[in-house]
Design a protein around this motif. Structure first.
Motif, mmCIF file in Angstrom:
data_model
loop_
_atom_site.group_PDB
_atom_site.id
_atom_site.type_symbol
_atom_site.label_atom_id
_atom_site.label_comp_id
_atom_site.label_asym_id
_atom_site.label_seq_id
_atom_site.Cartn_x
_atom_site.Cartn_y
_atom_site.Cartn_z
ATOM 1 N N VAL A 62 0.835 -1.205 0.000
ATOM 2 C CA VAL A 62 0.000 0.000 0.000
ATOM 3 C C VAL A 62 0.866 1.249 0.000
ATOM 4 C CG1 VAL A 62 -1.634 1.350 1.379
ATOM 5 C CG2 VAL A 62 -2.001 -1.116 1.064
ATOM 6 N N LEU A 63 1.903 1.269 0.825
ATOM 7 C CA LEU A 63 2.807 2.421 0.864
ATOM 8 C C LEU A 63 3.524 2.599 -0.473
ATOM 9 C CD1 LEU A 63 4.380 1.952 4.429
ATOM 10 C CD2 LEU A 63 2.640 3.620 3.730
ATOM 11 N N ARG A 64 3.944 1.507 -1.073
ATOM 12 C CA ARG A 64 4.705 1.559 -2.320
ATOM 13 C C ARG A 64 3.842 2.050 -3.482
ATOM 14 N NH1 ARG A 64 9.428 -1.535 -3.239
ATOM 15 N NH2 ARG A 64 10.063 -1.634 -5.425
ATOM 16 N N GLN A 65 2.582 1.623 -3.495
ATOM 17 C CA GLN A 65 1.697 1.973 -4.612
ATOM 18 C C GLN A 65 0.964 3.290 -4.408
ATOM 19 O OE1 GLN A 65 3.322 -0.273 -6.503
ATOM 20 N NE2 GLN A 65 1.431 -0.300 -7.692
ATOM 21 N N GLY A 66 1.011 3.839 -3.223
ATOM 22 C CA GLY A 66 0.397 5.138 -2.991
ATOM 23 C C GLY A 66 -1.006 5.093 -2.410
ATOM 24 N N GLY A 67 -1.373 3.988 -1.798
ATOM 25 C CA GLY A 67 -2.661 3.918 -1.122
ATOM 26 C C GLY A 67 -3.521 2.750 -1.581
ATOM 27 N N VAL A 68 -4.519 2.439 -0.754
ATOM 28 C CA VAL A 68 -5.440 1.349 -1.056
ATOM 29 C C VAL A 68 -6.229 1.637 -2.322
ATOM 30 C CG1 VAL A 68 -7.466 0.081 -0.218
ATOM 31 C CG2 VAL A 68 -5.609 0.663 1.372
ATOM 32 N N SER A 114 -1.326 -5.194 -8.661
ATOM 33 C CA SER A 114 -1.033 -3.767 -8.785
ATOM 34 C C SER A 114 0.453 -3.524 -9.041
ATOM 35 C CB SER A 114 -1.476 -3.033 -7.519
ATOM 36 O OG SER A 114 -1.191 -1.659 -7.600
ATOM 37 N N ILE A 115 1.313 -4.291 -8.406
ATOM 38 C CA ILE A 115 2.753 -4.097 -8.541
ATOM 39 C C ILE A 115 3.284 -4.655 -9.853
ATOM 40 C CG2 ILE A 115 4.994 -4.783 -7.557
ATOM 41 C CD1 ILE A 115 3.721 -4.509 -4.791
ATOM 42 N N TYR A 116 2.734 -5.801 -10.304
ATOM 43 C CA TYR A 116 3.263 -6.458 -11.502
ATOM 44 C C TYR A 116 2.280 -6.414 -12.678
ATOM 45 C CZ TYR A 116 6.682 -8.315 -8.213
ATOM 46 O OH TYR A 116 7.663 -8.437 -7.271
ATOM 47 N N LYS A 117 1.425 -5.419 -12.683
ATOM 48 C CA LYS A 117 0.388 -5.359 -13.734
ATOM 49 C C LYS A 117 0.965 -5.169 -15.133
ATOM 50 C CE LYS A 117 -0.499 -0.417 -12.893
ATOM 51 N NZ LYS A 117 0.442 -0.275 -11.769
ATOM 52 N N HIS A 118 2.142 -4.575 -15.236
ATOM 53 C CA HIS A 118 2.761 -4.370 -16.552
ATOM 54 C C HIS A 118 3.957 -5.291 -16.800
ATOM 55 C CE1 HIS A 118 0.098 -1.098 -17.071
ATOM 56 N NE2 HIS A 118 0.739 -0.230 -16.309
ATOM 57 N N CYS A 119 4.315 -6.102 -15.813
ATOM 58 C CA CYS A 119 5.501 -6.951 -15.988
ATOM 59 C C CYS A 119 5.363 -8.207 -15.128
ATOM 60 C CB CYS A 119 6.752 -6.171 -15.604
ATOM 61 S SG CYS A 119 8.276 -7.052 -16.012
ATOM 62 N N ASP A 120 4.678 -9.194 -15.663
ATOM 63 C CA ASP A 120 4.401 -10.425 -14.937
ATOM 64 C C ASP A 120 5.668 -11.268 -14.774
ATOM 65 O OD1 ASP A 120 3.126 -12.708 -13.869
ATOM 66 O OD2 ASP A 120 2.980 -13.553 -15.893
ATOM 67 N N PRO A 121 6.082 -11.573 -13.537
ATOM 68 C CA PRO A 121 7.326 -12.341 -13.326
ATOM 69 C C PRO A 121 7.233 -13.782 -13.838
ATOM 70 C CG PRO A 121 6.570 -11.303 -11.285
ATOM 71 C CD PRO A 121 5.463 -11.175 -12.272
ATOM 72 N N VAL A 174 7.732 -10.636 -1.886
ATOM 73 C CA VAL A 174 8.253 -10.325 -0.555
ATOM 74 C C VAL A 174 9.688 -9.818 -0.621
ATOM 75 C CG1 VAL A 174 9.000 -11.398 1.607
ATOM 76 C CG2 VAL A 174 6.702 -11.826 0.733
ATOM 77 N N LEU A 175 10.549 -10.520 -1.342
ATOM 78 C CA LEU A 175 11.940 -10.081 -1.412
ATOM 79 C C LEU A 175 12.108 -8.884 -2.332
ATOM 80 C CD1 LEU A 175 14.160 -13.271 -1.288
ATOM 81 C CD2 LEU A 175 13.715 -11.566 0.461
ATOM 82 N N ASP A 176 11.128 -8.656 -3.205
ATOM 83 C CA ASP A 176 11.194 -7.491 -4.075
ATOM 84 C C ASP A 176 10.900 -6.205 -3.309
ATOM 85 O OD1 ASP A 176 11.407 -5.923 -6.289
ATOM 86 O OD2 ASP A 176 9.653 -6.718 -7.328
ATOM 87 N N ILE A 177 9.885 -6.244 -2.455
ATOM 88 C CA ILE A 177 9.449 -5.001 -1.796
ATOM 89 C C ILE A 177 9.891 -4.882 -0.341
ATOM 90 C CG2 ILE A 177 7.427 -4.904 -3.311
ATOM 91 C CD1 ILE A 177 5.715 -5.705 -0.926
ATOM 92 N N LEU A 178 10.349 -5.991 0.268
ATOM 93 C CA LEU A 178 10.724 -5.939 1.681
ATOM 94 C C LEU A 178 12.220 -6.139 1.924
ATOM 95 C CD1 LEU A 178 7.819 -7.995 3.318
ATOM 96 C CD2 LEU A 178 8.066 -5.506 3.213
ATOM 97 N N ARG A 179 12.999 -6.169 0.844
ATOM 98 C CA ARG A 179 14.430 -6.449 1.019
ATOM 99 C C ARG A 179 15.137 -5.370 1.824
ATOM 100 N NH1 ARG A 179 16.700 -6.566 -4.946
ATOM 101 N NH2 ARG A 179 14.753 -7.683 -5.237
#
Length: 636
Positions: A209-215, A304-311, A328-333
């Motif tokens: 939520v913090l990374r994307q700018g809100g719920v 929301s995080i990977y909507k344009h780049c599916d891992p 988890v390791l992408d956003i919490l590292r």
């Protein structure tokens, strides 16, 4: 975030957090082993906690038992790929808890049984009991193998830790505290572990939520991507997920878990009164809702995080079940300890499920396969129970190898419950609700239901449904950096288009992806011939497997009993549901008593409360006769 980052690795703090979770779980087992050593602990105390548990810890244990690593890893991936319609399970859970508390719980609790399958001998005969026990053992060992393999996969993805080393360590820790502490250790470790599960989810959700700018941003992205189309009322039973398949098909799946599964029934019959047992189911409902909302929203965060780049499409991960560890390791590292908290959450889910399964397996083996045929003392049975816990722990570790050969974890797990649990649910249902059904009818219904559900379940594994029925949503890669990722996506899309066109133009023997076709895997598959029945019978939603088995077992049991001439069979008192068991009836009775009483109060002070559950304070002050402890098995 549109650009993929390489997967990181655990820091020292991550290992500390993870290790603390394991140590606390083991310490709880040691504590109850120490307490039990200084008392006269019988096999019943070891397996049912002395029937002295209260509602809240039992409720949390109920929530944790089957909300395993499959929930932590596979549910967010399910939402990421298919949308948030999975949240309809919230309604299914209400149906499940109401059904179990009104129909199954009163009968099992007042009988004071240790194994659920004791009921089958009381109601039908010993052969039915043994067959039901064998099916439960098979179902539980298979399911436990899956939930051991799931977190090991997560650890392997995010840390590089040896996959089978993780599998073995999972089984060893569970077996350790199950063998030492019995049911009380299992329940209290579940309480601790469900807290870890929720904390792990919250760590991911808050940072997303913090990374994307809100719920609001996450919900907006999900809506644009079609992930918020929650209510699909299509009645087509071939559709993988609709409102009907999730709400009603899913309800049947979970009734097999909460209504008749030994691991769950063993918990609420361990409560000190029926009121506590009933309350534990409804408090557990709140826990299920919390975990459901967390897992569904985590899936929306993933999109929301990977909507344009599916891992997954770009090959950064090899399976959708690895999406959450990757996130988890992408956003919490940058936050040492938090990746460890999430993996501890996945591991906690597994520990709770595996420990519950091991304890339940030991229980049914002692009660159904040992006690009726031996004269062992309580001390000997207690040692045997501990030894069986150890043996089943080793067996479940071995069965994890089978899980590595199956498709998506979520579908595989639910399919196992549906295929085996559905026919068993039908057998218990006719036993409790249909007094005229005899042993011949019950066993015939169980066998027919099992054959039919196995047929559709195995067929669905061999010939998975086409994407037109499962309908995976679009996963984009146009926002990725790197020529290779774009090239991989282009080749995969072109190849998939060719095969989809081929499938659409063939009606008899069309080619199909070998493996989990519902996932629309972008990697090149082998081809096998696809028969006509694959696009009808084998393509029925996996959530209907339990419904098919249940309805078949009920129908065959009723018809066979009526044809066999025992339509007036009258089982012993207490083996079937009576009107006094229903909450509404008892509330009306209490109201009538209150209105007719001069004092306006109902005196319940004289109602005895025995640990075997002969009283029924949750419903009314019905006095139960001594016939509940002297059952005579009805004739076949």
């Amino acid at each position: 975030m549109d650009v993929l980052s390489p997967v990181g690795s655990f820091s020292a703090w991550d290992y500390v957090v993870f290790s603390v979770m394991l140590l606390v779980s083991a310490a709880i087992g040691l504590y109850y082993a120490y307490v039990g050593r200084h008392g006269s602990q019988s096999s019943g105390d070891f397996l049912t906690g002395g029937r002295s548990m209260t509602a809240v810890p039992v409720a949390m244990s109920l929530s944790a038992s089957f909300m395993s690593a499959i929930t932590v890893l596979a549910t967010p991936a399910e939402v990421y790929r298919y949308g948030a319609s999975y949240v309809c399970y919230g309604l299914a859970y209400v149906i499940v808890m109401a059904t179990c508390s009104e129909i199954f719980l009163p009968v099992f609790y007042r009988l004071g049984i240790t194994s659920t399958y004791q009921y089958l001998e009381m109601r039908f005969n010993r052969a039915t009991r043994l067959f039901g026990t064998a099916l439960f053992i098979l179902q539980t060992v298979l399911y436990t193998g899956i939930v051991i393999y799931a977190p090991a996969l997560a650890l392997n993805q995010v840390t590089g830790f040896d996959l089978w080393g993780a599998v073995i360590s999972t089984g060893v820790v569970c077996t350790f505290y199950c063998t030492l502490g019995g049911l009380k250790a299992v329940v209290w470790t579940d309480v601790f572990q469900v807290g870890i599960m929720v904390a792990g989810f919250l760590a991911v959700i808050i940072q997303s939520v913090l990374r994307q700018g809100g719920v609001a941003v996450i919900l907006s992205d999900a809506k644009e991507g079609g992930r918020l189309d929650l209510l699909d009322f299509d009645l087509n039973p071939l559709r993988r997920h609709t409102f009907w398949t999730i709400t009603f098909g899913g309800a049947f799946v979970w009734i097999t878990v909460y209504g008749i599964n030994q691991a769950q029934v063993q918990r609420y019959i361990s409560c000190k009164s029926l009121a506590h047992a009933k309350m534990s189911l409804y408090v557990n409902l709140l826990g299920l809702w919390v975990i459901l909302v967390c897992s569904v929203f985590a899936g929306l965060c993933l999109y929301s995080i990977y909507k344009h780049c599916d891992p997954w499409t770009t090959g950064q991960i090899s399976s959708p079940d690895q999406l959450m560890p990757y996130l988890v390791l992408d956003i919490l590292r940058g936050y040492p300890g938090l990746p460890g908290l999430f993996v501890a959450a996945a591991y906690s889910g597994t520990l709770s499920t595996v420990s519950s399964s091991i304890n339940a397996l030991a229980t049914v083996t002692v009660e159904d396969l040992v006690k009726p045929y031996t004269d062992l003392s309580e001390t000997q049975l207690s040692y045997l129970s501990k030894g069986l816990s150890f043996v089943y722990g080793a067996v479940c570790i071995g069965m994890a190898g089978l899980a590595s050969l199956m498709g998506g974890l979520l579908q595989a797990a639910v399919s196992i419950f549906g295929v085996v649990g559905g026919p068993l649910l039908g057998l218990f249902t006719v036993g409790i609700l249909c007094p005229f059904v005899n042993a011949t009818g019950g066993l015939a219904g169980l066998l027919c239901g099992l054959v039919l559900s196995l047929w559709v379940g195995i067929g669905a594994q061999l010939y998975p449904p086409l994407p037109s029925m499962s309908r995976p949503l679009v996963l984009a890669t146009h926002g990725c950096n790197g020529t290779l990722a774009i090239l991989n996506h282009t080749i995969a899309a072109h190849t998939l288009g060719i095969f989809n066109h081929t499938i659409a133009t063939h009606t008899t023997h069309s080619p199909v992806w070998l493996g989990n076709l519902s996932s629309a895997d972008s990697r090149l598959p082998c081809l096998i011939s696809r028969p006509l029945i694959a696009d009808s019978w084998y393509s029925v939603s996996y959530l209907y497997f339990s419904l098919i088995g249940t309805l078949t077992a009920v129908s065959v049991a009723i018809i066979t009993s009526l044809l066999s001439g025992n339509g007036k069979l009258n089982p012993s008192a207490g083996l079937t549901l009576c009107k006094e068991d229903l909450t509404l009836y008892c509330l009306l009775s209490l109201l009538k008593e209150k209105l007719s009483s001069s004092t306006g109060k109902l005196d319940l002070s004289g109602t005895p409360e025995g640990k075997t559950g002969r009283n029924n304070p949750a419903f009314c002050s019905m006095e139960l006769s001594n016939t509940y402890t002297s059952f005579s098995r009805p004739p076949a």
